[in-house]
Design a protein around this motif. Structure first.
Motif, PDB file in Angstrom:
ATOM      1  N   THR A   1       0.262  -7.836   4.296  1.00 20.56           N
ATOM      2  CA  THR A   1       0.159  -6.412   3.983  1.00 20.56           C
ATOM      3  C   THR A   1       1.473  -5.692   4.273  1.00 20.56           C
ATOM      4  O   THR A   1       2.116  -5.917   5.295  1.00 20.56           O
TER       5      THR A   1
ATOM      6  N   VAL B   1      -1.111  -1.329  -4.349  1.00 22.95           N
ATOM      7  CA  VAL B   1      -2.323  -0.534  -4.150  1.00 22.95           C
ATOM      8  C   VAL B   1      -1.903   0.899  -3.896  1.00 22.95           C
ATOM      9  O   VAL B   1      -1.245   1.194  -2.887  1.00 22.95           O
TER      10      VAL B   1
ATOM     11  N   TRP C   1      -3.852   3.909   5.599  1.00 27.17           N
ATOM     12  CA  TRP C   1      -4.393   2.564   5.440  1.00 27.17           C
ATOM     13  C   TRP C   1      -4.740   1.901   6.776  1.00 27.17           C
ATOM     14  O   TRP C   1      -5.282   0.793   6.787  1.00 27.17           O
TER      15      TRP C   1
ATOM     16  N   GLN D   1      -5.651  -1.971   6.034  1.00 29.97           N
ATOM     17  CA  GLN D   1      -4.633  -2.832   6.636  1.00 29.97           C
ATOM     18  C   GLN D   1      -5.290  -4.006   7.358  1.00 29.97           C
ATOM     19  O   GLN D   1      -4.959  -5.169   7.116  1.00 29.97           O
TER      20      GLN D   1
ATOM     21  N   HIS E   1       0.593   5.428  -0.098  1.00 28.80           N
ATOM     22  CA  HIS E   1      -0.320   6.543   0.179  1.00 28.80           C
ATOM     23  C   HIS E   1      -0.188   7.678  -0.843  1.00 28.80           C
ATOM     24  O   HIS E   1       0.666   7.644  -1.732  1.00 28.80           O
TER      25      HIS E   1
ATOM     26  N   PHE F   1       0.822  -1.206   0.000  1.00 34.19           N
ATOM     27  CA  PHE F   1       0.000   0.000   0.000  1.00 34.19           C
ATOM     28  C   PHE F   1       0.860   1.262   0.000  1.00 34.19           C
ATOM     29  O   PHE F   1       1.674   1.476   0.911  1.00 34.19           O
TER      30      PHE F   1
END
Length: 357
Positions: free
Chosen positions: A115, A205, A94, A105, A85, A83
């Motif tokens: 993750t 992501v 997250w 998360q 940001h 992930f």
């Protein structure tokens, strides 16, 4: 290893007992940890002398690395989720939502995914920069409020799926964090490529301004097996096919991102999906409210990119969530009241593309 698993399970259960709304059900972790990835080292001119430590001659500075906190549930799926940001944010984006619910998360850990939560270089816990910056205490909460489509300050849009209490609003504003050095797409992309090497195969992501370096990361790392982009700020186009910048009332134009032919060819090889939330004015006519028009031109750019990618054989999809019945989302899809529904939509895409095994 057995004792580590027992400790991890105790920590997960502690989250349930100690934080109202966070971690909606227990998740047993096999392991967790953190690391830095990427970055560079610069050396000051001169010769270091250990009896003169404050003149800095010959001393080194490690900076521009990404910080990563990761967790692995028991029997984790093969592909992790990494992930990244957006602007003004850190990995906090997250985590637990401003009103105390599960963020992505926790939600994706519970779904069985390993993750990796990233703080990009020169932001948050990766604040050591190799270039200087002047940090200003600039009041700008209302700018972000309008631009993130929560409403037009101090009002909320009628359908917006956000908590409306004062504490949740304050928690949202507190998570904004400044750059400690100039934002540099290539610096972030280089660090994220190193992150993927450590994380292993996974789906990247991205959110908002994280989209730009996200495309470059995928173009340079074979560990990226797919991309889920939440309202990215720009899109990658091959030479000669970058659209003209559309006129907008927003002070933030939406130019396309030119990538090399080699980078573009690599992007064509992986599946990608882009999600946009609600309350975006569509069409070609500018809106007088810049906070809305900023997203009109980005959604338009996304659809032009989708056409170009498909023309070249790419596996891409741009999804305007209201079109599939998911309504009320702000720019922060991962924290809105319907974030579980958004996450379920993302997981369906992962399953459809064979990335959830």
């Amino acid at each position: 290893m057995k004792s580590k698993k027992i400790l991890a399970m105790t920590l997960a259960l502690g989250l349930v007992a100690g934080t109202a709304g966070a971690m909606s059900r227990p998740v047993t972790l096999a392991d967790q940890g953190s690391f830095f990835a990427g970055g560079k080292v610069v050396t000051a001119p001169g010769v270091y002398k250990d009896d003169e430590p404050t003149n800095f001659a010959g001393e080194t500075l490690h900076g521009d690395a990404a910080y990563v906190f990761w967790q692995a549930p028991v029997k984790a799926k093969k592909n992790a989720l990494v992930f990244l940001h957006g602007y003004g944010q850190s990995g906090k984006t997250w985590e637990t939502t401003p009103d105390g619910r599960d963020g992505f998360q926790n939600i994706f850990l519970a779904k069985g995914y390993k993750t990796f939560i990233v703080d990009e270089p020169r932001r948050g816990r990766a604040g050591n920069s190799t270039v200087p910056a002047e940090l200003k205490a600039q009041p700008q909460d209302q700018l972000w409020y309008d631009n993130f489509r929560i409403g037009q300050w101090p009002d909320y849009y009628d359908n917006v799926a956000v908590p409306r209490d004062a504490e949740s609003r304050a928690q949202f504003f507190y998570q904004m964090t400044p750059d400690t050095g100039k934002f540099d797409v290539q610096v972030v992309a280089d660090a994220m490529t190193a992150v993927m090497e450590k994380a292993g195969p996974g789906v990247l992501v991205t959110h908002s301004a994280g989209g730009g370096p996200g495309w470059l990361t995928a173009a340079h790392s074979d560990k990226v097996k797919g991309i889920i982009a939440l309202e990215p700020g720009t899109f990658p186009f091959p030479k000669g096919e970058v659209p003209e910048v559309e006129a907008t009332t927003s002070p933030f134009p939406a130019p396309g991102m030119k990538v090399s032919d080699e980078e573009f060819q690599r992007l064509l090889k992986i599946p990608m999906v882009v999600y946009f939330g609600d309350n975006i004015i569509t069409g070609s006519e500018p809106d007088k409210h810049w906070g809305l028009d900023n997203w009109r031109v980005r959604l338009n750019l996304a659809r032009k990119w989708e056409q170009v990618m498909k023309k070249h054989g790419g596996d891409v999809q741009v999804v305007y969530l209201p079109d599939i019945g998911i309504k009320g989302n702000t720019h922060f899809l991962m924290a809105d009241l319907n974030n579980q529904e958004v996450a379920d939509t993302m997981e369906k895409w992962l399953k459809d593309k064979g990335l959830s095994k």
